[in-house]
Write a protein that holds these residues in place. Structure first.
Motif, PDB file in Angstrom:
ATOM      1  N   VAL A 198      36.454 -30.918   6.056  1.00  0.00           N
ATOM      2  CA  VAL A 198      35.430 -31.107   7.113  1.00  0.00           C
ATOM      3  C   VAL A 198      34.843 -29.145   7.215  1.00  0.00           C
ATOM      4  N   ILE A 199      36.026 -28.671   7.220  1.00  0.00           N
ATOM      5  CA  ILE A 199      35.561 -26.842   8.435  1.00  0.00           C
ATOM      6  C   ILE A 199      34.274 -26.381   6.944  1.00  0.00           C
ATOM      7  N   TRP A 200      34.391 -26.813   6.070  1.00  0.00           N
ATOM      8  CA  TRP A 200      33.614 -26.642   4.502  1.00  0.00           C
ATOM      9  C   TRP A 200      32.088 -27.300   4.592  1.00  0.00           C
ATOM     10  N   ALA A 201      32.733 -28.608   5.201  1.00  0.00           N
ATOM     11  CA  ALA A 201      30.595 -29.861   5.170  1.00  0.00           C
ATOM     12  C   ALA A 201      30.072 -28.587   6.288  1.00  0.00           C
ATOM     13  N   LEU A 202      31.117 -28.292   7.361  1.00  0.00           N
ATOM     14  CA  LEU A 202      30.254 -27.832   8.608  1.00  0.00           C
ATOM     15  C   LEU A 202      29.433 -26.448   8.391  1.00  0.00           C
ATOM     16  N   LEU A 203      30.315 -25.692   7.589  1.00  0.00           N
ATOM     17  CA  LEU A 203      29.608 -24.034   7.479  1.00  0.00           C
ATOM     18  C   LEU A 203      27.888 -24.956   6.001  1.00  0.00           C
ATOM     19  N   ILE A 204      28.757 -25.880   5.050  1.00  0.00           N
ATOM     20  CA  ILE A 204      27.686 -26.316   4.115  1.00  0.00           C
ATOM     21  C   ILE A 204      26.173 -26.591   5.077  1.00  0.00           C
ATOM     22  N   PHE A 205      26.441 -27.441   6.158  1.00  0.00           N
ATOM     23  CA  PHE A 205      25.558 -27.938   6.911  1.00  0.00           C
ATOM     24  C   PHE A 205      25.232 -27.446   8.216  1.00  0.00           C
ATOM     25  N   SER A 206      25.383 -26.274   8.529  1.00  0.00           N
ATOM     26  CA  SER A 206      25.319 -25.631   9.692  1.00  0.00           C
ATOM     27  C   SER A 206      23.777 -25.149  10.277  1.00  0.00           C
ATOM     28  N   LYS A 207      23.208 -25.596   8.600  1.00  0.00           N
ATOM     29  CA  LYS A 207      21.324 -24.893   9.266  1.00  0.00           C
ATOM     30  C   LYS A 207      21.144 -26.024  10.217  1.00  0.00           C
ATOM     31  N   GLY A 208      21.323 -26.924   9.578  1.00  0.00           N
ATOM     32  CA  GLY A 208      20.706 -28.041   9.982  1.00  0.00           C
ATOM     33  C   GLY A 208      21.628 -29.272  11.575  1.00  0.00           C
ATOM     34  N   LEU A 209      22.938 -29.075  11.523  1.00  0.00           N
ATOM     35  CA  LEU A 209      23.569 -29.193  11.866  1.00  0.00           C
ATOM     36  C   LEU A 209      22.881 -28.605  13.700  1.00  0.00           C
ATOM     37  N   PHE A 210      22.904 -26.756  13.409  1.00  0.00           N
ATOM     38  CA  PHE A 210      22.036 -25.841  14.706  1.00  0.00           C
ATOM     39  C   PHE A 210      21.136 -25.808  14.510  1.00  0.00           C
ATOM     40  N   HIS A 211      20.482 -25.418  14.341  1.00  0.00           N
ATOM     41  CA  HIS A 211      19.100 -25.649  14.083  1.00  0.00           C
ATOM     42  C   HIS A 211      18.454 -26.271  14.016  1.00  0.00           C
ATOM     43  N   GLY A 212      18.391 -27.452  12.865  1.00  0.00           N
ATOM     44  CA  GLY A 212      17.134 -28.771  12.446  1.00  0.00           C
ATOM     45  C   GLY A 212      16.809 -29.419  13.923  1.00  0.00           C
ATOM     46  N   PRO A 213      16.130 -30.540  13.892  1.00  0.00           N
ATOM     47  CA  PRO A 213      14.940 -30.975  14.217  1.00  0.00           C
ATOM     48  C   PRO A 213      16.532 -32.328  14.734  1.00  0.00           C
ATOM     49  N   LEU A 214      16.159 -33.226  15.477  1.00  0.00           N
ATOM     50  CA  LEU A 214      17.645 -34.569  15.452  1.00  0.00           C
ATOM     51  C   LEU A 214      17.915 -35.064  14.276  1.00  0.00           C
ATOM     52  N   ALA A 215      16.438 -35.406  13.777  1.00  0.00           N
ATOM     53  CA  ALA A 215      16.681 -36.680  12.079  1.00  0.00           C
ATOM     54  C   ALA A 215      18.084 -35.646  11.175  1.00  0.00           C
ATOM     55  N   GLU A 216      18.015 -34.366  11.435  1.00  0.00           N
ATOM     56  CA  GLU A 216      18.833 -33.266  10.240  1.00  0.00           C
ATOM     57  C   GLU A 216      20.117 -32.888  10.895  1.00  0.00           C
ATOM     58  N   ARG A 217      20.059 -33.113  11.999  1.00  0.00           N
ATOM     59  CA  ARG A 217      21.475 -32.750  13.052  1.00  0.00           C
ATOM     60  C   ARG A 217      22.390 -34.266  12.957  1.00  0.00           C
ATOM     61  N   MET A 218      21.565 -35.000  12.910  1.00  0.00           N
ATOM     62  CA  MET A 218      22.064 -36.437  12.746  1.00  0.00           C
ATOM     63  C   MET A 218      22.653 -36.770  11.533  1.00  0.00           C
ATOM     64  N   ALA A 219      22.078 -36.339  10.319  1.00  0.00           N
ATOM     65  CA  ALA A 219      22.571 -36.454   9.404  1.00  0.00           C
ATOM     66  C   ALA A 219      23.571 -35.327   8.861  1.00  0.00           C
ATOM     67  N   ALA A 220      23.357 -34.824   8.814  1.00  0.00           N
ATOM     68  CA  ALA A 220      24.619 -33.491   8.654  1.00  0.00           C
ATOM     69  C   ALA A 220      25.790 -33.676   9.867  1.00  0.00           C
TER      70      ALA A 220
END
Lengths: 393, 169
Positions: A33-55
């Motif tokens: 899970v930590i690895w996934a969060l690292l991989i998706f961190s860009k979308g998760l913390f800086h992306g628009p709502l759709a990207e965050r939800m997708a991450a």
């Protein structure tokens, strides 16, 4: 081998020794899970709502699949959920990007000249000979990634080399999104309509490999991509402007319908991957250098034939169990290991003895594989989900 | 001995998992720079080859590329020379020009093509050879990548003129 009357009812029953309790299962899942969060961190913390939800959705999905593998001891069915999702969602993200960039799925000569054709791993075998002979890549893309074409030859080559070292032919069951589409269609029916498939078909990809290498060298164009790639139907294809391009599209669509939809549906085998894909033989050779393998133990085999029926790429039969190995076409999907009730087929680290329970080799394989799958497949899933959510929100 | 082999094998498996972990962070950029250092090139019959010189026409310029003779190894007998007119916005509706393709002081061909403002209109190319190595083109649309091409770039017009090696039929 012991003859017995074991039921051949097609139910998955992994060895109890591979199952884990909730505690250890969760403990193994947390790093993923930590690895996934690292991989998706860009979308998760800086992306628009759709990207965050997708991450977030992708992270939860990947965590769920990995937890399932840990808790149940199963490999095949959780992997299939991930892999089929990857297969069916990849075209969504890819086509969305194409349409956003150029307004159509088709590629024009202008885009080819500008080097904007995304490179595909299936084209790699054709590139080797010209690259060696004249340092030339016969593909209308770019060597290194650029804003207009991030899927450059160099990027795909790097990814493929990495994936091949980690997975061997496991790439075909854990990474190649095209295989996911096919596996999806192969999963529709509980029982195959066509029961028997001649194993000699597994030799055909070698002929395909020779054909695309020679065809590319003669035609000076990527022969497979230009004429016989079934997946052009769901990615991109030359704009239909002439009889030639109409014929090309007809071939793509026909091969897709036959090899990716109809035959997998009827046989429950991955017919394109096993009998057609020219990259398959290259990946099979890579199995020889990969550290993981599926191994069989003849003393435990009761000749029930379940593994043979379960294998989607015809990599195992009762004869091969006697040889203590599955053949080189194995794509490490785990179907045979899951279905064998006697523990006669197991994941193994090469050079080590066949062990039962054999949980350590399986764990090491799954760790290496899932780290890669999260980075590669997970990113594709998040991207495609982001596109879908972007349309919906 | 066996124990040592087992230890090495499991060590390699652990390393594979670690490799998987560092692949996107360290290995990919390293591998990309390695690919860059290999000096691989996209086949010139796709990319147009190397730019040779620029002809300045005041309001616009014409980039002339080196002749490309497609072949797996060496050069083929027939090929093309790519020219790029830019910027497209200042070009007249009918472009006519005489070009010295190899800078030997003599005109090699006369080129004319339509430059319609309508994005969907077909562009037509005519090439009248003035040198034996240039092949004629009469009111042709884009036919293929390696033969005749006239395409609308975003801001440029690409033209590929068919040529042959002197001495070839």
């Amino acid at each position: 081998m012991v003859e017995t009357t074991v039921s051949t009812k097609n139910r998955v029953q992994p060895l109890p020794s591979l199952k884990k309790k909730w505690g250890p299962s969760l403990l193994w899942t947390i790093p993923m899970v930590i690895w996934a969060l690292l991989i998706f961190s860009k979308g998760l913390f800086h992306g628009p709502l759709a990207e965050r939800m997708a991450a977030i959705t992708t992270t939860v999905f990947l965590a769920g699949v990995f937890l399932w593998m840990m808790k149940s001891g199963e490999t095949y069915r959780p992997r299939r959920i991930f892999f089929v999702s990857l297969g069916f969602l990849f075209p969504v993200g890819f086509i969305s990007e194409l349409v956003a960039q150029r307004g159509t799925m088709s590629i024009s000569l202008e885009q080819m000249i500008l080097g904007n054709t995304p490179f595909c791993h299936l084209a790699l075998p054709m590139m080797a000979l010209p690259a060696i002979l004249s340092k030339t890549i016969i593909f209308p893309g770019s060597i290194l990634p650029k804003p207009e074409n991030p899927h450059a030859f160099g990027a795909m080559l790097a990814l493929w080399v990495g994936a091949t070292l980690i997975l061997g032919r496991g790439w075909c069951s854990w990474g190649c999104f095209f295989g996911g589409i096919e596996e999806g269609f192969a999963s529709f029916r509980r029982k195959p309509v066509i029961q028997k498939v001649d194993r000699r078909w597994t030799l055909f990809p070698w002929a395909m490999l020779a054909l695309v290498i020679v065809g590319t060298a003669i035609s000076l164009s990527p022969f497979y991509c230009e004429w016989i790639c079934p997946f052009k139907t769901v990615t991109e294809f030359p704009a239909v402007t002439s009889l030639r391009t109409a014929l090309q599209f007809g071939i793509f669509a026909g091969l897709f319908a036959a090899l990716v939809v109809i035959l997998p549906f009827l046989t429950k085998k991955r017919t394109q991957c096993a009998f057609f894909c020219p990259l398959g033989p290259v990946q099979s050779l890579a199995n020889k250098i990969n550290i993981f393998e599926l191994k069989t133990e003849p003393d435990r085999c009761v000749s029930c034939g379940l593994c043979e029926k379960a294998c989607p790429v015809l990599a195992i039969d009762r004869g091969e169990v006697g040889l203590r190995q599955v053949n080189m076409y194995c794509s490490r999907c785990g179907a045979c290991a899951d279905i064998c009730r006697k523990g006669a087929v197991r994941f193994r680290v090469k050079g080590t003895p066949f062990t039962v329970p054999g949980s350590a080799p399986r764990m090491l394989f799954l760790l290496a594989t899932w780290i890669f799958a999260t980075m590669f497949g997970g990113s594709i899933l998040a991207n495609s989900l982001g596109k879908i959510l972007g349309y919906l929100i | 001995m066996k124990r040592r082999i087992h230890f090495l094998a499991y060590g390699a498996a652990v390393l594979t998992a670690l490799f998987s972990l560092v692949l996107p962070i360290k290995i990919m950029p390293l591998f990309l720079s390695l690919v860059g250092a290999l000096d691989l090139k996209i086949a010139p019959w796709f990319s147009g080859g190397e730019e040779a010189f620029i002809i300045d026409r005041g309001s616009h310029q014409i980039k002339v590329y080196r002749p490309v003779y497609p072949a797996l190894v060496g050069e083929g007998q027939k090929g093309f020379v790519q020219l790029v007119w830019q910027p497209r916005s200042v070009l007249p509706l009918k472009v006519q020009d005489s070009i010295d393709l190899n800078r030997d002081g003599t005109v090699d061909c006369e080129i004319s093509f339509s430059n319609p403002t309508d994005e969907n209109a077909v562009l037509l190319l005519t090439v009248i050879p003035k040198s034996p190595w240039v092949l004629p083109v009469q009111n042709s649309q884009t036919t293929s990548l390696s033969e005749v091409l006239i395409e609308k770039g975003r801001s440029d017009i690409f033209v590929r003129i068919p040529v042959k090696k002197i001495g070839s039929s």
